[in-house]
Write an enzyme that holds these catalytic residues in place. Structure first.
Site, PDB file in Angstrom:
ATOM      1  N   CYS A 116      16.130 -44.353 -71.298  1.00 26.63           N
ATOM      2  CA  CYS A 116      17.539 -44.573 -71.626  1.00 26.63           C
ATOM      3  C   CYS A 116      18.003 -43.727 -72.809  1.00 26.63           C
ATOM      4  O   CYS A 116      18.904 -42.892 -72.660  1.00 26.63           O
ATOM      5  CB  CYS A 116      17.789 -46.058 -71.872  1.00 26.63           C
ATOM      6  SG  CYS A 116      19.482 -46.418 -72.391  1.00 26.63           S
ATOM      7  N   TYR A 154      20.359 -40.134 -72.592  1.00 23.15           N
ATOM      8  CA  TYR A 154      21.664 -40.065 -73.247  1.00 23.15           C
ATOM      9  C   TYR A 154      21.699 -38.931 -74.271  1.00 23.15           C
ATOM     10  O   TYR A 154      22.730 -38.260 -74.428  1.00 23.15           O
ATOM     11  CB  TYR A 154      21.994 -41.399 -73.920  1.00 23.15           C
ATOM     12  CG  TYR A 154      22.632 -42.398 -72.980  1.00 23.15           C
ATOM     13  CD1 TYR A 154      23.940 -42.827 -73.165  1.00 23.15           C
ATOM     14  CD2 TYR A 154      21.925 -42.910 -71.894  1.00 23.15           C
ATOM     15  CE1 TYR A 154      24.531 -43.743 -72.306  1.00 23.15           C
ATOM     16  CE2 TYR A 154      22.501 -43.822 -71.023  1.00 23.15           C
ATOM     17  CZ  TYR A 154      23.800 -44.233 -71.226  1.00 23.15           C
ATOM     18  OH  TYR A 154      24.389 -45.131 -70.367  1.00 23.15           O
ATOM     19  N   GLU A 179      18.624 -45.506 -64.410  1.00 21.64           N
ATOM     20  CA  GLU A 179      19.637 -44.801 -65.194  1.00 21.64           C
ATOM     21  C   GLU A 179      20.640 -44.134 -64.253  1.00 21.64           C
ATOM     22  O   GLU A 179      21.857 -44.186 -64.494  1.00 21.64           O
ATOM     23  CB  GLU A 179      18.989 -43.757 -66.103  1.00 21.64           C
ATOM     24  CG  GLU A 179      18.363 -44.331 -67.362  1.00 21.64           C
ATOM     25  CD  GLU A 179      19.368 -44.985 -68.280  1.00 21.64           C
ATOM     26  OE1 GLU A 179      20.522 -44.507 -68.356  1.00 21.64           O
ATOM     27  OE2 GLU A 179      19.024 -45.993 -68.915  1.00 21.64           O
ATOM     28  N   ASP A 224      27.252 -52.118 -69.917  1.00 26.15           N
ATOM     29  CA  ASP A 224      26.392 -51.539 -70.946  1.00 26.15           C
ATOM     30  C   ASP A 224      26.176 -52.515 -72.098  1.00 26.15           C
ATOM     31  O   ASP A 224      25.097 -52.558 -72.699  1.00 26.15           O
ATOM     32  CB  ASP A 224      27.019 -50.236 -71.468  1.00 26.15           C
ATOM     33  CG  ASP A 224      26.022 -49.377 -72.229  1.00 26.15           C
ATOM     34  OD1 ASP A 224      24.863 -49.278 -71.796  1.00 26.15           O
ATOM     35  OD2 ASP A 224      26.402 -48.813 -73.265  1.00 26.15           O
TER      36      ASP A 224
END
Length: 227
Positions: A135, A139, A204, A44
């Protein structure tokens, strides 16, 4: 139906795959092995380093001062805040200088970043953003969905708290407005925007699968039998 509402519905398979992936569920219930989380955090950090650069590319292609400032401020925030979080977490996970120096991105991380660079370099600001937006949006939904979880592990609780922050949701709502605006101004590019968005939703999901399986380049080849 707005572009964001439409594309979110069309890609729901990938979102549900992320919500229910054993890696995500392992964070939520505290059962995820720490070595898998360590692997994820290193990948990440690589992703975010390049995400910052792609935001800068988007800024260079933006047409309004508001959009230029948004992308530049976002790049600065990620560089200073999120990567600092990674540096702090790296200490807690005992990531060594040698591991950082010898780091090699896994196929999923490398391919995801390459996809975004392709959209940013070869397309306009709308195309770049269509590839980047899944993204943070995903999240935020994960954080909101599991905000009441009690994994009992400090690192996992901090991860959930980061993405369930109400301020983060406000940022996502602003980004939805931006994406809808890009789509409304260029209806002829709707299909291109959707393709970039869908590929990122897929990547993802792959980003969870990657640390869950401790993916690396050799494993990708070993799954096949060559004559």
């Amino acid at each position: 139906m707005s572009f964001c509402d439409e594309v979110r519905k069309e890609t729901d398979l990938y979102w549900e795959g992320s919500f229910n992936h054993p890696f995500v569920k392992g964070i939520v219930d505290g059962t995820l092995p720490v070595e898998k989380f360590k692997y994820y955090m290193m990948q990440d950090a690589y992703y975010l380093k390049h995400y910052t650069k792609i935001l800068s590319i988007a800024a260079s292609k933006a047409q309004t001062n508001e959009d230029i400032m948004y992308f530049l401020k976002s790049a600065k925030f990620i560089n200073e805040a999120e990567l600092e979080l990674h540096r702090t977490v790296f200490k807690e996970l005992d990531v060594t200088d040698e591991e950082v120096e010898n780091f090699d991105p896994a196929p999923a991380a490398y391919n995801y970043v390459s996809h975004m660079y392709n959209a940013a370099h070869n397309g306009d600001v709308g195309e770049a953003f269509a590839a980047m937006f899944p993204c943070p949006w995903l999240y935020q939904e994960i954080g909101e969905k599991y905000q009441d979880a009690k994994p009992g592990i400090k690192l996992y609780e901090e991860w959930i708290a980061l993405y369930s922050d109400p301020e983060f949701k406000k940022s996502i709502e602003h980004q939805k407005t931006m994406m809808n605006r890009f789509a409304e101004k260029q209806p002829e590019k709707t299909l291109i925007f959707k393709r970039h968005f869908e590929k990122s939703c897929y990547y993802e999901w792959k980003f969870w699968e990657m640390p869950w399986t401790l993916e690396n380049w050799q494993k990708e080849v070993e799954q096949y039998e060559f004559v």
